[in-house]
Motif scaffolding. Structure first.
Motif, PDB file in Angstrom:
ATOM      1  N   ALA A 243       0.827  -1.217   0.000  1.00 24.80           N
ATOM      2  CA  ALA A 243       0.000   0.000   0.000  1.00 24.80           C
ATOM      3  C   ALA A 243       0.857   1.261   0.000  1.00 24.80           C
ATOM      4  O   ALA A 243       0.456   2.284  -0.565  1.00 24.80           O
ATOM      5  CB  ALA A 243      -0.939   0.007   1.204  1.00 24.80           C
ATOM      6  N   ASP A 244       2.040   1.208   0.643  1.00 28.68           N
ATOM      7  CA  ASP A 244       2.959   2.347   0.593  1.00 28.68           C
ATOM      8  C   ASP A 244       3.331   2.643  -0.854  1.00 28.68           C
ATOM      9  O   ASP A 244       3.346   3.807  -1.281  1.00 28.68           O
ATOM     10  CB  ASP A 244       4.241   2.034   1.379  1.00 28.68           C
ATOM     11  N   GLY A 245       3.679   1.589  -1.583  1.00 21.01           N
ATOM     12  CA  GLY A 245       4.084   1.762  -2.972  1.00 21.01           C
ATOM     13  C   GLY A 245       2.956   2.271  -3.847  1.00 21.01           C
ATOM     14  O   GLY A 245       3.165   3.142  -4.702  1.00 21.01           O
ATOM     15  N   TRP A 246       1.743   1.735  -3.665  1.00 27.08           N
ATOM     16  CA  TRP A 246       0.604   2.192  -4.474  1.00 27.08           C
ATOM     17  C   TRP A 246       0.313   3.666  -4.202  1.00 27.08           C
ATOM     18  O   TRP A 246       0.053   4.430  -5.137  1.00 27.08           O
ATOM     19  CB  TRP A 246      -0.635   1.360  -4.162  1.00 27.08           C
ATOM     20  N   ASN A 247       0.349   4.045  -2.932  1.00 26.81           N
ATOM     21  CA  ASN A 247       0.107   5.432  -2.571  1.00 26.81           C
ATOM     22  C   ASN A 247       1.189   6.340  -3.160  1.00 26.81           C
ATOM     23  O   ASN A 247       0.903   7.426  -3.675  1.00 26.81           O
ATOM     24  CB  ASN A 247       0.072   5.562  -1.045  1.00 26.81           C
ATOM     25  N   ALA A 248       2.442   5.886  -3.090  1.00 26.49           N
ATOM     26  CA  ALA A 248       3.542   6.679  -3.643  1.00 26.49           C
ATOM     27  C   ALA A 248       3.379   6.878  -5.147  1.00 26.49           C
ATOM     28  O   ALA A 248       3.757   7.925  -5.682  1.00 26.49           O
ATOM     29  CB  ALA A 248       4.874   6.004  -3.340  1.00 26.49           C
TER      30      ALA A 248
END
Length: 487
Positions: A243-248
């Motif tokens: 989710a960190d990567g998707w948000n980034a």
């Protein structure tokens, strides 16, 4: 790497607090806001500045069900989003960015203080904000249930996640929910997320695929984090969630769109990173071979990086080596159509600009204004254009200070955790070795969660290997961090 929590005693906490105060003094960290700055911020919080007379009307977008994704304790919320499917295929991303310019008068005391501070600084015992909390954690923050001004981006994507149209304008918005990364991950994995949130995975994965296609990289390197808990301090490793990567990716996409707008208008400021120096990729291939990582010659670097598991010591060591390719980032300003060439950020593999964190980073307020003017087809505000002459240096200085604060805080916590264990031997993994001094490098300890300098009396350090090291120094009063020698 493990996510291991380490609790300090109350006495250690008191000693560390004193060391952190010394660190602030040594680095010249700004203290409290001057009275005139606080007074101006209080007035602005009650009555934001109206848009310029020739600006387009402010859009009322308070009916848009925006949500934020941030760490649980964050209150300086820069971004809120709403994700939807487009009729006929593709996606629509609404991305609201806090409109700091609505509260800061150019040339005023608040503006001058922001230029002095440049960026928010984070310490274990509290943050040193770019703007007074009445704004950064209050009136200007996209807190749930609060109506506030924002720059509302609308990015339309095709079915592959490519941006097909971009719009940004001033708006009034009201976020509906404050979410955190772990909660978002659980809802998406468990199938309980409603579509505006569930689409984060779909869009994020498409954007990650496009990043790989264009040769961009996002290093999934676990980071040390210092957190306060129950009056003491905790040092943890945190491996980013999907989710960190998707948000980034939503933020990266907006930064790329902002760069395109400013380049088309001929006036702007980009976040740039030069290509890796000659021999850097060759060095990485030698490191991969030493770490027994299979890297076929036909596999691109970006594809290899995405295939690694940061929880495996050898992979973590290689990812640490890869950070060498990301050094040298800076800011490049341009006017009158004199766009620099190349104008790329090598890790993004495209033109890119910082524009999504204006509460915490000075340059974003300016890039937002330049993008508004570019979309509206109007001249950029004189105050924004004038600042381009000094912003790159200001941001470089501020970034150096932020990096020094981050490393200094971690060094102090590590030393405080280990100060009574000098002479003990630990199991460790060598995660970095100096190019021209192979007997000096960096080791990662699994227990306790520490990354420190290591020296070998004779033989070169074996990159990626597990070794035994002896702690030779750890003194939080000296700010020297911890030092190990090969046992």
């Amino acid at each position: 790497m493990p996510r291991r929590h380490l609790h300090m005693t109350g006495a250690d906490g008191a000693a560390l607090s004193a060391a952190l105060r010394d660190l602030r003094t040594r680095l010249g960290v700004p203290q409290d806001f001057p009275p005139e700055v606080r007074a101006e911020a209080e007035r602005a919080a009650k009555a934001p500045r109206p848009p310029a007379p020739n600006a387009p009307d402010v859009l009322d977008a308070t009916d848009l069900a925006l949500f934020t994704i941030d760490p649980p304790t964050s209150t300086d919320l820069d971004q809120a989003m709403h994700l939807a499917r487009r009729p006929g295929g593709g996606f629509r991303v609404h991305y609201a960015i806090a409109d700091v310019a609505a509260f800061v008068t150019p040339g005023g005391a608040l503006d001058a203080e922001a230029h002095r501070r440049v960026t928010t600084l984070y310490f274990p015992d509290g943050r040193v904000p770019l703007h007074p909390p009445v704004l950064s954690e209050g009136a200007a923050s996209l807190l749930p249930g609060q109506t506030c001004p924002a720059l509302l981006w609308r990015l339309d994507l095709d079915a592959d996640g490519r941006v097909v149209s971009t719009e940004v304008r001033r708006a009034l918005v009201r976020s509906r929910a404050k979410l955190d990364y772990e909660g978002v991950q659980k809802m998406i994995d468990g199938g309980t997320a409603e579509e505006p949130l569930a689409l984060l995975k779909d869009i994020g994965a498409l954007r990650e695929a496009l990043e790989t296609e264009r040769g961009g990289i996002s290093l999934n390197v676990p980071e040390q984090e210092v957190v306060e808990q129950d009056g003491t301090y905790t040092l943890v490793y945190r491996a980013p969630l999907p989710a960190d990567g998707w948000n980034a990716q939503i933020s990266l996409m907006t930064g790329m769109a902002a760069a395109d707008l400013m380049i088309a208008s001929g006036t702007g400021i980009l976040r740039t990173l030069p290509s890796a120096p000659d021999g850097a990729v060759g060095r990485l291939r030698r490191a991969a071979q030493a770490l027994r990582i299979d890297w076929p010659h036909h596999v691109p670097y970006a594809q290899l990086v995405r295939s690694l598991d940061p929880h495996l010591p050898a992979h973590a060591a290689f990812l640490q080596e890869c950070t060498a390719l990301l050094r040298g980032a800076g800011y490049t300003a341009f006017t009158n159509g004199e766009v620099p060439s190349p104008a790329l950020h090598a890790a993004v593999a495209a033109p890119y600009a910082h524009c999504t964190a204006p509460l915490r980073r000075l340059v974003d307020r300016y890039s937002g204004e330049l993008c508004l003017a570019a979309v509206a087809g109007t001249a950029a505000p004189e105050w924004a254009v004038a600042a381009l002459a000094t912003l790159p240096k200001e941001m470089a200085d501020g970034t150096r200070l932020a990096n020094a604060v981050e490393r200094g805080c971690v060094d102090l916590v590590e030393a405080a955790l280990l100060k009574d264990r000098v002479g003990e031997t630990f199991e460790a993994t060598v995660i970095d070795v100096k190019d021209h001094e192979p007997t000096v490098g960096t080791v990662h300890l699994e227990d306790p969660a520490v990354v420190g300098r290591v020296e070998s009396p004779a033989a070169p350090l074996p990159l990626g290997s597990r070794i035994r090291v002896t702690l030779t120094s750890a003194d939080p009063a000296t700010a020297a961090g911890v030092l190990f020698t090969v046992a």
